[in-house]
Enzyme design. Sequence first.
Site, PDB file in Angstrom:
ATOM      1  N   GLY A 323       9.089   4.723  -0.061  1.00  0.00           N
ATOM      2  CA  GLY A 323       7.910   3.919  -0.371  1.00  0.00           C
ATOM      3  C   GLY A 323       6.600   4.667  -0.307  1.00  0.00           C
ATOM      4  CG  ASP A 325       0.319   7.132  -3.650  1.00  0.00           C
ATOM      5  OD1 ASP A 325       0.232   6.137  -4.380  1.00  0.00           O
ATOM      6  OD2 ASP A 325      -0.200   8.233  -3.921  1.00  0.00           O
ATOM      7  CE  LYS A 338      -3.317   2.002  -7.568  1.00  0.00           C
ATOM      8  NZ  LYS A 338      -2.699   2.415  -6.291  1.00  0.00           N
TER       9      LYS A 338
END
Length: 376
Positions: A323, A325, A338
């Site tokens: 998990g 980034d 994004k």
Amino acid sequence: MEGGAAGGQRDRETLDAVRSVVFKPSVSLEEKRFPRVQGYDFNRGCDLIGLLDSISSTGFQASNLGDAIDVINQMIDWRLSHDAPTEDCSEEERNLAYRQSVTCKIFLGFTSNLVSSGIREIIRFLVQHRMVEVLVTTAGGIEEDLIKCLAPTYKGDFSLPGSYLRSKGLNRIGNLLVPNDNYCKFEDWIMPILDQMLLEQTTENVVWTPSKVIARLGKEINDESSYLYWAYKNNVSVYCPALTDGSLGDMLYCHSVRNPGLLIDIVQDIRAMNGEAVHVGLRKTGVIILGGGLPKHHICNANMFRNGADYAVYVNTAQEFDGSDSGAEPDEAISWGKIKGSAKTIKVHCDATIAFPLLVAATFARKFQERNNKLA
């Protein structure tokens, strides 16, 4: 005999049944969508560009690298003239010459270890020739560039014992060695600059931000081997929201004890960084991110404010299952807005010190050489 014949018949039936299971009929594959796997033929000679042109058909991460080359070339080549004018665009926006002048804005993010490595010189090339417009890195990505102008980093070994190196005043970054003396030279160089910055803050009401500090350091180093020097000279924005997380932070700490009062405003910089994406107008944006962590998220998050980047190339070895980034695939960034859902994206699972020189050779540097050859 009858039993043998019956047994033979059963065996044939069994074999036919097995064949029907094992050899499922194949659908035909369109080679435009599924190219044939084929490696480079060195009988053609040692041709770097030929090798890189063929790498996408090699398979595995070589193919991802080939796809990354294609995406970066699309970033570089894109012009507004490639898209049809919208009904509500102005007369200027309909002008062909104007549309051919509107290019993709390229963001480059990288972690500090890459500046410690020889990737620094490749970043310097890109900034020197204005091939990228916005840089994001960590504190080490700032200080290591400056320190290398004062003293070298050396290649060591991953297995050198930490206790031995500590006793010798040597710091290890992977298989790189940085003597403590380098940081002493850095302190001697930067302290008078911080004193002057504090004086300007006091007497001229200068409001310092991380990017303004970085630009000032690029100006002061005045060394063409530095990417920060070229960023200052070419007005290329360099952002580092974690400016205090490294030797540079140590220097700011020591300076605050000796000569307190210097303030650095991060709010102005987040507005400026997000503005790099928000105010692109009709331009597209492309992101090239080496490594993960802060530079990766800072660039992607800024592009969220324009509903996502149009192109994205990630190069890192982080994995998605925890998990983080750093390990997140481009598709996760699409879920946040994004990166656009229609964007051209690819992640290359590779050490950036291997992949990035090849990427640049097949894209920015190749086009740079081709332009120079035409002018010769």
